[in-house]
Design an enzyme around this catalytic site. Structure first.
Site, PDB file in Angstrom:
ATOM      1  N   ARG A  30       0.062  10.000   3.179  1.00  0.00           N
ATOM      2  CA  ARG A  30      -1.019   9.031   2.899  1.00  0.00           C
ATOM      3  C   ARG A  30      -2.289   9.594   2.605  1.00  0.00           C
ATOM      4  O   ARG A  30      -3.202   9.011   3.095  1.00  0.00           O
ATOM      5  CB  ARG A  30      -1.000   8.144   4.347  1.00  0.00           C
ATOM      6  CG  ARG A  30       0.185   7.395   4.489  1.00  0.00           C
ATOM      7  CD  ARG A  30       0.023   6.441   5.923  1.00  0.00           C
ATOM      8  NE  ARG A  30       0.805   6.031   6.375  1.00  0.00           N
ATOM      9  CZ  ARG A  30       1.525   5.967   7.586  1.00  0.00           C
ATOM     10  NH1 ARG A  30       0.652   6.462   8.735  1.00  0.00           N
ATOM     11  NH2 ARG A  30       2.776   5.297   8.288  1.00  0.00           N
ATOM     12  N   ARG A  34      -6.197   3.879   2.904  1.00  0.00           N
ATOM     13  CA  ARG A  34      -7.248   3.277   3.576  1.00  0.00           C
ATOM     14  C   ARG A  34      -8.227   4.225   4.098  1.00  0.00           C
ATOM     15  O   ARG A  34      -9.367   3.551   4.418  1.00  0.00           O
ATOM     16  CB  ARG A  34      -6.732   2.661   5.115  1.00  0.00           C
ATOM     17  CG  ARG A  34      -5.817   1.407   4.583  1.00  0.00           C
ATOM     18  CD  ARG A  34      -4.855   0.827   5.703  1.00  0.00           C
ATOM     19  NE  ARG A  34      -3.968   1.745   6.301  1.00  0.00           N
ATOM     20  CZ  ARG A  34      -3.265   1.862   7.454  1.00  0.00           C
ATOM     21  NH1 ARG A  34      -3.483   0.459   8.095  1.00  0.00           N
ATOM     22  NH2 ARG A  34      -2.512   2.493   7.914  1.00  0.00           N
ATOM     23  N   ARG A  43      -8.889  -1.906  -3.701  1.00  0.00           N
ATOM     24  CA  ARG A  43      -8.178  -2.950  -2.970  1.00  0.00           C
ATOM     25  C   ARG A  43      -8.773  -4.347  -2.716  1.00  0.00           C
ATOM     26  O   ARG A  43      -7.950  -5.278  -2.600  1.00  0.00           O
ATOM     27  CB  ARG A  43      -7.345  -2.293  -1.795  1.00  0.00           C
ATOM     28  CG  ARG A  43      -6.247  -1.382  -1.594  1.00  0.00           C
ATOM     29  CD  ARG A  43      -4.989  -2.153  -2.149  1.00  0.00           C
ATOM     30  NE  ARG A  43      -4.826  -3.250  -1.388  1.00  0.00           N
ATOM     31  CZ  ARG A  43      -4.214  -3.177  -0.108  1.00  0.00           C
ATOM     32  NH1 ARG A  43      -3.929  -2.134   0.554  1.00  0.00           N
ATOM     33  NH2 ARG A  43      -4.000  -4.487   0.476  1.00  0.00           N
ATOM     34  N   ASP A  79       5.393   2.146  -1.978  1.00  0.00           N
ATOM     35  CA  ASP A  79       5.675   1.830  -0.510  1.00  0.00           C
ATOM     36  C   ASP A  79       7.221   1.841  -0.470  1.00  0.00           C
ATOM     37  O   ASP A  79       8.139   1.444  -1.517  1.00  0.00           O
ATOM     38  CB  ASP A  79       5.237   0.368  -0.197  1.00  0.00           C
ATOM     39  CG  ASP A  79       5.442   0.233   1.177  1.00  0.00           C
ATOM     40  OD1 ASP A  79       4.440   0.586   1.866  1.00  0.00           O
ATOM     41  OD2 ASP A  79       6.352  -0.482   1.723  1.00  0.00           O
ATOM     42  N   TYR A 154      13.911  -2.422   8.802  1.00  0.00           N
ATOM     43  CA  TYR A 154      13.093  -3.287   8.479  1.00  0.00           C
ATOM     44  C   TYR A 154      13.866  -4.505   8.169  1.00  0.00           C
ATOM     45  O   TYR A 154      13.457  -5.853   8.495  1.00  0.00           O
ATOM     46  CB  TYR A 154      12.329  -2.948   7.333  1.00  0.00           C
ATOM     47  CG  TYR A 154      10.982  -2.020   7.722  1.00  0.00           C
ATOM     48  CD1 TYR A 154       9.846  -2.529   8.525  1.00  0.00           C
ATOM     49  CD2 TYR A 154      11.119  -0.857   7.078  1.00  0.00           C
ATOM     50  CE1 TYR A 154       8.731  -1.568   8.842  1.00  0.00           C
ATOM     51  CE2 TYR A 154      10.019   0.093   7.379  1.00  0.00           C
ATOM     52  CZ  TYR A 154       8.947  -0.510   8.295  1.00  0.00           C
ATOM     53  OH  TYR A 154       7.858   0.657   8.710  1.00  0.00           O
TER      54      TYR A 154
END
Length: 349
Positions: A30, A34, A43, A79, A154
């Site tokens: 990562r 963010r 974004r 992702d 998921y």
């Protein structure tokens, strides 16, 4: 099959291949995302999935941490649910929640309805790889995918879960359905990673983020055959392959049996201990606690030096090499300046 790039000077590729790198290689899971103000600015104009499927945008996001940190490897911005979307599954990535599946997979008919990967649907992702190979110069590019167990969790839960109760219930009580689901997801994962390798990535990583919720015996029975098939199918390409999960201390040995050349280690297990658990000939990746980088530079420096020292002990204990990384992904509140200084420190050691 594309001709691989010749990256003879790459510390990352040297370390994972058992050669002596010119410095301790470092990259961060990562590392794009963010924590970076340039990512947040970009974004504002793109959704998460939208950014993944726009080659120029994915390329730019992948390059941002290379420019800022000077890390020794890039990892494709994408992702783990992208191949599910490319197989026609209705899902979205919801801010502050994660992947949300519109119609969870709970029955045999739900499993039967899962389609193979549509090659046309991943064309934008492979186009991003092509752009990156041209831009990165001597920096290797890591492609990745989610492992079948994590993707299954998921799909069955319908989104993120703390206990994975529905997933484990299917695994234990409807074993035939479980292996049918895992077989479909394994096929999907192989196709997705094969596409990335043939488009030009220099290494791959398989994220089994939630495998640490399983016992050793359950992992061996219900997960290992499928993970092994992925690495076995891709071994012909000769690229480094990393296997990573969180909370997997008890699984490190069996995870290395699956066929990866590198095993990622989270912060709960020392690298030198991990070296005694994994199969001979395995390199290690890790394993600074991501929270440490929030604790001030004095703490960061001390902990980073300890990880590098532990990595050297791991090599002495039989690990093929060591790649410095966090034990999981960069936290959103991380100061990018601390990571820049951390990279410089590791390189100086």
């Amino acid at each position: 099959m594309n001709t691989r790039r010749e990256l003879d000077q790459s510390p990352y590729l040297a370390a994972v291949a058992g050669r002596k790198p010119s410095r301790v290689p470092v990259w961060f899971m990562r590392q794009a995302g963010r924590s970076l103000p340039e990512y947040r600015a970009l974004r504002e104009h793109h959704t998460m999935l939208g950014a993944c499927f726009q080659p120029e945008v994915a390329c730019e996001i992948t390059l941002q941490p290379i420019r800022r940190y000077g890390v020794d490897a890039a990892i494709l911005f994408s992702d783990i649910v992208v191949p599910l979307r490319a197989a026609g599954i209705d899902l979205d990535i919801v801010a502050d929640v994660g992947p949300v599946i519109a119609h969870p997979v709970r029955t045999a008919s739900d499993i039967d309805a899962i389609k193979p990967l549509d090659p046309e649907a991943i064309t934008p992702i492979l186009s991003a790889v092509t752009l990156l190979v041209a831009e990165l110069g001597e920096v290797p590019l890591i492609g990745f995918a989610g492992a079948p167990f994590t993707l299954a969790s998921y799909l069955v839960e319908g989104g993120p879960s703390r206990h994975h109760a529905r997933t484990k219930a299917m695994m234990l009580a409807a074993t035939g359905d479980w292996h049918a689901l895992m077989t479909k997801l394994t096929d999907l994962t192989i196709a997705f990673l094969r596409g990335q390798i043939e488009a030009g990535v220099d290494a791959i990583q398989l994220f089994d983020s939630w495998a640490g919720t399983l016992s050793l015996s359950d992992y061996r029975q219900y997960v290992l055959p499928h993970s092994s098939r992925i690495f076995g199918a891709l071994a012909e390409y000769g690229v480094p392959m990393t296997h990573f999960g969180v909370g997997t201390a008890e699984l490190l040995g069996v995870m290395s049996e699956a066929g990866a050349t590198v095993v990622g280690v989270d912060w709960r297990t020392s690298l030198s201990d991990a070296a005694t658990r994994v199969a001979p000939g395995t390199a290690l990746q890790g394993n600074l606690d991501p929270v440490v980088v929030l604790a001030g530079w004095e703490v960061v420096e001390k902990a980073a030096r300890a990880v590098v020292d532990d990595g050297r002990r791991a090599v002495d204990a039989g690990a093929t090499g060591h790649v410095f990384n966090l034990g999981h992904g960069v936290l959103p509140e991380t100061d990018p300046g601390v990571l820049t200084d951390l990279v410089a420190l590791v390189h100086s050691l």
